[in-house]
Design a protein around this motif. Structure first.
Motif, PDB file in Angstrom:
ATOM      1  N   LEU A  50       0.842  -1.193   0.000  1.00 34.11           N
ATOM      2  CA  LEU A  50       0.000   0.000   0.000  1.00 34.11           C
ATOM      3  C   LEU A  50       0.877   1.243   0.000  1.00 34.11           C
ATOM      4  CD1 LEU A  50      -2.594  -0.868   2.764  1.00 34.11           C
ATOM      5  CD2 LEU A  50      -3.037  -0.737   0.354  1.00 34.11           C
ATOM      6  N   THR A  59      -5.193   3.583   7.244  1.00 34.55           N
ATOM      7  CA  THR A  59      -6.041   2.721   8.077  1.00 34.55           C
ATOM      8  C   THR A  59      -7.410   2.506   7.432  1.00 34.55           C
ATOM      9  OG1 THR A  59      -6.749   4.622   9.402  1.00 34.55           O
ATOM     10  CG2 THR A  59      -4.905   3.320  10.246  1.00 34.55           C
ATOM     11  N   GLU A  62      -6.893  -0.056   4.682  1.00 37.03           N
ATOM     12  CA  GLU A  62      -6.769  -1.395   5.283  1.00 37.03           C
ATOM     13  C   GLU A  62      -8.146  -1.949   5.644  1.00 37.03           C
ATOM     14  OE1 GLU A  62      -4.287  -0.934   8.682  1.00 37.03           O
ATOM     15  OE2 GLU A  62      -2.432  -0.939   7.517  1.00 37.03           O
ATOM     16  N   ASP A  63      -8.981  -1.114   6.256  1.00 39.06           N
ATOM     17  CA  ASP A  63     -10.321  -1.551   6.642  1.00 39.06           C
ATOM     18  C   ASP A  63     -11.156  -1.938   5.420  1.00 39.06           C
ATOM     19  OD1 ASP A  63      -9.772  -1.172   9.297  1.00 39.06           O
ATOM     20  OD2 ASP A  63     -10.743   0.795   9.419  1.00 39.06           O
ATOM     21  N   VAL A  66      -9.838  -5.371   4.084  1.00 41.48           N
ATOM     22  CA  VAL A  66     -10.242  -6.488   4.944  1.00 41.48           C
ATOM     23  C   VAL A  66     -11.744  -6.749   4.816  1.00 41.48           C
ATOM     24  CG1 VAL A  66     -10.446  -7.237   7.340  1.00 41.48           C
ATOM     25  CG2 VAL A  66      -8.317  -6.230   6.540  1.00 41.48           C
ATOM     26  N   PHE A  79      -4.595 -11.645   6.804  1.00 38.44           N
ATOM     27  CA  PHE A  79      -3.792 -10.434   6.646  1.00 38.44           C
ATOM     28  C   PHE A  79      -2.978 -10.198   7.906  1.00 38.44           C
ATOM     29  CE2 PHE A  79      -7.546  -9.676   3.979  1.00 38.44           C
ATOM     30  CZ  PHE A  79      -6.923  -9.444   2.774  1.00 38.44           C
ATOM     31  N   LEU A  81      -1.435  -7.602   9.742  1.00 32.48           N
ATOM     32  CA  LEU A  81      -1.424  -6.142   9.842  1.00 32.48           C
ATOM     33  C   LEU A  81      -0.501  -5.636  10.948  1.00 32.48           C
ATOM     34  CD1 LEU A  81      -5.262  -5.576   9.453  1.00 32.48           C
ATOM     35  CD2 LEU A  81      -3.512  -5.245   7.720  1.00 32.48           C
ATOM     36  N   HIS A  85       3.955   0.892   9.459  1.00 31.51           N
ATOM     37  CA  HIS A  85       4.113   1.574   8.173  1.00 31.51           C
ATOM     38  C   HIS A  85       5.386   2.418   8.178  1.00 31.51           C
ATOM     39  CE1 HIS A  85       2.014   4.440  10.787  1.00 31.51           C
ATOM     40  NE2 HIS A  85       2.656   5.377  10.110  1.00 31.51           N
ATOM     41  N   LYS A  94       3.160   0.707   3.340  1.00 33.02           N
ATOM     42  CA  LYS A  94       3.013  -0.429   4.242  1.00 33.02           C
ATOM     43  C   LYS A  94       2.943  -1.710   3.421  1.00 33.02           C
ATOM     44  CE  LYS A  94       0.461  -2.180   8.164  1.00 33.02           C
ATOM     45  NZ  LYS A  94      -0.482  -1.893   9.204  1.00 33.02           N
ATOM     46  N   ILE A  96       1.729  -5.527   3.684  1.00 34.15           N
ATOM     47  CA  ILE A  96       0.882  -6.440   4.450  1.00 34.15           C
ATOM     48  C   ILE A  96       1.151  -7.843   3.937  1.00 34.15           C
ATOM     49  CG2 ILE A  96      -1.474  -7.080   5.033  1.00 34.15           C
ATOM     50  CD1 ILE A  96      -2.255  -4.153   4.480  1.00 34.15           C
TER      51      ILE A  96
END
Length: 163
Positions: A50, A59, A62-63, A66, A79, A81, A85, A94, A96
């Protein structure tokens, strides 16, 4: 003798579909309007990269990823996490890692947990899967319930049930 396998595999096509739908949502969302957001999936090494402008947007991305993966039927535990980062220039990056397969240390933990439970089964490590055999299917179902209730950070699948 009845047996089954414990594995931790991630379907690459399903993961790719989830990431593509997440990219599409990010490109259409108002709070990401005009911002640099790059999401790359390294299919060979199972790493998701990312690159985005701020920590808050990171963030949120990421949400979104997921959530989209869970809607596609993937477990959120696939994942990793936990890695922090890095910020360089005006972007936050970042990596993952996607958990695919059971490594030796986790396999040993699972086998030890099964043996400590007192169930009348044998567990053997075979590459990246664990084969569990027993005399009764009820014992095997007990092991499945034990693995599901444990606090392992792995997305486990129970496959090849043979009686």
């Amino acid at each position: 003798m009845p047996s089954f396998d414990i594995s931790s595999k991630v379907d690459l096509q399903t993961l790719d579909n989830a990431i593509n739908t997440a990219k599409k949502e990010i490109s259409t969302r108002y709070d990401f309007k005009g911002c640099h957001c790059e999401i790359d999936l390294d299919k060979k090494n199972f790493v998701l990269k990312l690159e985005i402008e701020s920590e808050m947007q990171l963030t949120q991305a990421e949400d979104i990823i997921v959530t989209k993966a869970m809607r596609q039927g993937l477990d959120a535990k696939c994942f990793d996490l936990s890695k922090e980062h890095t910020a360089s220039g005006k972007y936050v990056r970042k990596e993952i890692k996607i958990r695919n397969g059971i490594d030796q240390t986790d396999a040993k933990k699972i086998v030890k947990m099964i043996k400590d439970s007192g169930a009348k089964v044998q567990a053997a490590i075979m590459d990246d899967i664990i084969r569990v055999t027993g005399k009764k299917i009820d014992d095997l179902q007990e092991v499945i319930a034990l693995c599901r209730s444990s606090a392992l950070e792995l997305p486990l699948q129970f496959i090849n049930m043979k009686s």
